[in-house]
Scaffold this active site. Structure first.
Site, PDB file in Angstrom:
ATOM      1  N   CYS A   1       0.872  -1.177   0.000  1.00  0.00           N
ATOM      2  CA  CYS A   1       0.000   0.000   0.000  1.00  0.00           C
ATOM      3  C   CYS A   1       0.908   1.225   0.000  1.00  0.00           C
ATOM      4  O   CYS A   1       2.113   1.101   0.148  1.00  0.00           O
ATOM      5  CB  CYS A   1      -0.940  -0.018   1.210  1.00  0.00           C
ATOM      6  N   HIS A   2       0.307   2.382  -0.202  1.00  0.00           N
ATOM      7  CA  HIS A   2       1.095   3.610  -0.315  1.00  0.00           C
ATOM      8  C   HIS A   2       0.472   4.707   0.540  1.00  0.00           C
ATOM      9  O   HIS A   2      -0.701   4.634   0.908  1.00  0.00           O
ATOM     10  CB  HIS A   2       1.094   4.136  -1.760  1.00  0.00           C
TER      11      HIS A   2
ATOM     12  N   TYR B   1       2.777  11.668 -12.332  1.00  0.00           N
ATOM     13  CA  TYR B   1       1.359  11.935 -12.053  1.00  0.00           C
ATOM     14  C   TYR B   1       1.245  12.687 -10.730  1.00  0.00           C
ATOM     15  O   TYR B   1       2.153  12.642  -9.901  1.00  0.00           O
ATOM     16  CB  TYR B   1       0.552  10.622 -11.977  1.00  0.00           C
TER      17      TYR B   1
ATOM     18  N   ARG C   1       5.910   4.334 -17.927  1.00  0.00           N
ATOM     19  CA  ARG C   1       5.000   5.466 -17.733  1.00  0.00           C
ATOM     20  C   ARG C   1       5.144   6.064 -16.333  1.00  0.00           C
ATOM     21  O   ARG C   1       4.583   7.113 -16.034  1.00  0.00           O
ATOM     22  CB  ARG C   1       3.547   5.026 -17.987  1.00  0.00           C
TER      23      ARG C   1
ATOM     24  N   TYR D   1       9.257  -3.703 -10.103  1.00  0.00           N
ATOM     25  CA  TYR D   1       7.971  -3.497 -10.788  1.00  0.00           C
ATOM     26  C   TYR D   1       8.258  -3.374 -12.274  1.00  0.00           C
ATOM     27  O   TYR D   1       9.056  -2.520 -12.700  1.00  0.00           O
ATOM     28  CB  TYR D   1       7.296  -2.225 -10.259  1.00  0.00           C
TER      29      TYR D   1
ATOM     30  N   HIS E   1       2.857  -7.166  -8.203  1.00  0.00           N
ATOM     31  CA  HIS E   1       1.683  -7.439  -9.029  1.00  0.00           C
ATOM     32  C   HIS E   1       1.938  -8.506 -10.099  1.00  0.00           C
ATOM     33  O   HIS E   1       1.543  -8.356 -11.263  1.00  0.00           O
ATOM     34  CB  HIS E   1       1.164  -6.141  -9.673  1.00  0.00           C
TER      35      HIS E   1
ATOM     36  N   ASP F   1      -2.938  -2.412  -2.435  1.00  0.00           N
ATOM     37  CA  ASP F   1      -2.475  -1.365  -3.352  1.00  0.00           C
ATOM     38  C   ASP F   1      -3.202  -0.034  -3.138  1.00  0.00           C
ATOM     39  O   ASP F   1      -3.138   0.861  -3.974  1.00  0.00           O
ATOM     40  CB  ASP F   1      -2.553  -1.775  -4.828  1.00  0.00           C
TER      41      ASP F   1
ATOM     42  N   ASN G   1      -3.375   5.726 -10.472  1.00  0.00           N
ATOM     43  CA  ASN G   1      -3.450   5.637 -11.940  1.00  0.00           C
ATOM     44  C   ASN G   1      -4.503   4.686 -12.483  1.00  0.00           C
ATOM     45  O   ASN G   1      -4.410   4.281 -13.645  1.00  0.00           O
ATOM     46  CB  ASN G   1      -2.085   5.248 -12.548  1.00  0.00           C
TER      47      ASN G   1
HETATM   48  O1  LIG Z   1       0.586   0.745 -11.895  1.00  0.00           O
HETATM   49  C1  LIG Z   1       0.730   1.850 -11.301  1.00  0.00           C
HETATM   50  O2  LIG Z   1       0.408   2.934 -11.791  1.00  0.00           O
HETATM   51  C2  LIG Z   1       1.376   1.836  -9.979  1.00  0.00           C
HETATM   52  C3  LIG Z   1       2.071   2.986  -9.586  1.00  0.00           C
HETATM   53  C4  LIG Z   1       2.769   2.961  -8.420  1.00  0.00           C
HETATM   54  C5  LIG Z   1       3.600   4.089  -8.007  1.00  0.00           C
HETATM   55  O3  LIG Z   1       3.434   5.162  -8.590  1.00  0.00           O
HETATM   56  O4  LIG Z   1       4.425   3.897  -7.106  1.00  0.00           O
HETATM   57  O5  LIG Z   1       2.762   1.867  -7.616  1.00  0.00           O
HETATM   58  C6  LIG Z   1       2.066   0.749  -7.940  1.00  0.00           C
HETATM   59  O6  LIG Z   1       2.113  -0.222  -7.156  1.00  0.00           O
HETATM   60  C7  LIG Z   1       1.349   0.735  -9.155  1.00  0.00           C
END
Ligand SMILES: O=C(O)c1cc(C(=O)O)oc(=O)c1
Length: 310
Positions: free
Chosen positions: A38-39, A55, A136, A163, A187, A263, A268
């Site tokens: 999570c963030h 973003y 991206r 990632y 993921h 998540d 996004n």
């Molecule tokens: O697919 C994504 O846009 C995304 C972005 C971020 C991030 O910006 O860190 O983290 C994620 O786990 C997934």
């Protein structure tokens, strides 16, 4: 939870805010479950978003994250540095420090990071670094720089989170398999779930895990990977059915090397924002037995993030 804001920043056009007022999951999480991905976003007024970001999100504070944790029935969080904060780890580290030991973190660092800064991150609860290859989201970082960072954080007992998109795995294979630490894939390496599960792309991912016992996977983000849904909204108890065979295969084949996370706050997403309670109800579809659920949600994340308690 209070509604999302975005501080002094203007959100990216079309930005979807996190779901306010998630349902209570029907699935009873095993005691001690960890939301291992999570963030936090900002809040931008306190922890500004990075100038190099791709973003600008809505704010998603530590208080809102901890409220979600309690609402869903998780005991702990792993807060992963979001790319909108670049290599400025203050918001993530602050969330970990404020959690009373209930959150650990994954940072993003540059080659210029000092040993003292790494020590301070460790004291905050950081146990890994994230290397991002999704074009991206980030600008390219040379692989020799990343390998140097990996060597340094290995000495702290940390791991590397990667990632990437499934199509890029062949090109990244040699780098990933040379990493000297535990390697955690975000993921599931983003499989294209409209392709056959026994096709070359997903089989290469399974081979990556099979041949490298230091590689783990998060079986997270069905809401991102699904093509045909149905969406985790309006009480849907069988959401994202097209993702289930992929995630379930990973869980059943590598039960001791899988993690799960919400998540939240779901950066996004373009189509819909899932109800996080219904995302939790997705778990028993991919981890159908109590034994698999306990490994996925408790034993594995505890071994990786709180080894001193295991
Ligand atoms: O697919 C994504 O846009 C995304 C972005 C971020 C991030 O910006 O860190 O983290 C994620 O786990 C997934």
């Amino acid at each position: 939870m209070s509604k999302p804001t975005s501080g002094d920043f203007t959100k990216t056009a079309g930005w979807l805010d996190w779901f306010d007022g998630p349902s209570k999951p029907r699935f009873q999480l095993p005691p001690g479950s960890v939301d291992a991905h999570c963030h936090v976003f900002g809040p931008g007024a306190e922890f500004p978003y990075a100038p190099e970001r791709k973003y600008t999100p809505c704010d998603a504070s530590k208080q809102q994250l901890f409220a979600l944790r309690d609402h869903l029935g998780f005991s702990r969080n792993v807060v992963v540095q979001a790319t909108c904060h670049g290599a400025d780890n203050r918001a993530m580290a602050d969330a970990c420090r404020s959690s009373g030991g209930k959150a650990r973190g994954v940072a993003t660092v540059k080659r210029s990071v000092t040993d003292q800064e790494l020590q301070d991150l460790h004291a905050s609860g950081v146990r890994g670094v994230r290397f991002n290859f999704v074009k991206r989201l980030v600008d390219f970082t040379p692989k020799d720089e990343l390998m140097e960072i990996a060597g340094r954080i290995k000495a702290l007992g940390w791991h590397v989170v990667i990632y990437f998109e499934a199509v890029d795995l062949p090109e990244l294979w040699d780098f990933f398999t040379a990493l000297p630490t535990t390697v955690v894939v975000d993921h599931m390496g983003r499989p294209d779930v409209s392709k056959p599960i026994d096709g070359p792309e997903f089989q290469l991912f399974l081979k990556f895990m099979r041949e490298h016992e230091n590689v783990w996977s998060k079986v997270s983000c069905p809401e991102r990977l699904s093509v045909t849904g149905p969406k985790a909204l309006n009480g849907e108890q069988a959401a994202y059915r097209d993702v289930v065979p992929f995630a379930r295969t990973v869980v059943e084949t590598f039960p001791d090397r899988v993690l799960w996370g919400t998540d939240w706050p779901h950066p996004n997403l373009k189509d819909h924002m899932p109800d996080d309670g219904l995302l939790v109800d997705f778990i028993p579809h991919i981890a159908p037995t109590a034994e698999l659920q306990k490994k996925l949600l408790v034993d594995n994340p505890m071994r990786l993030y709180w080894p001193e308690e295991v």
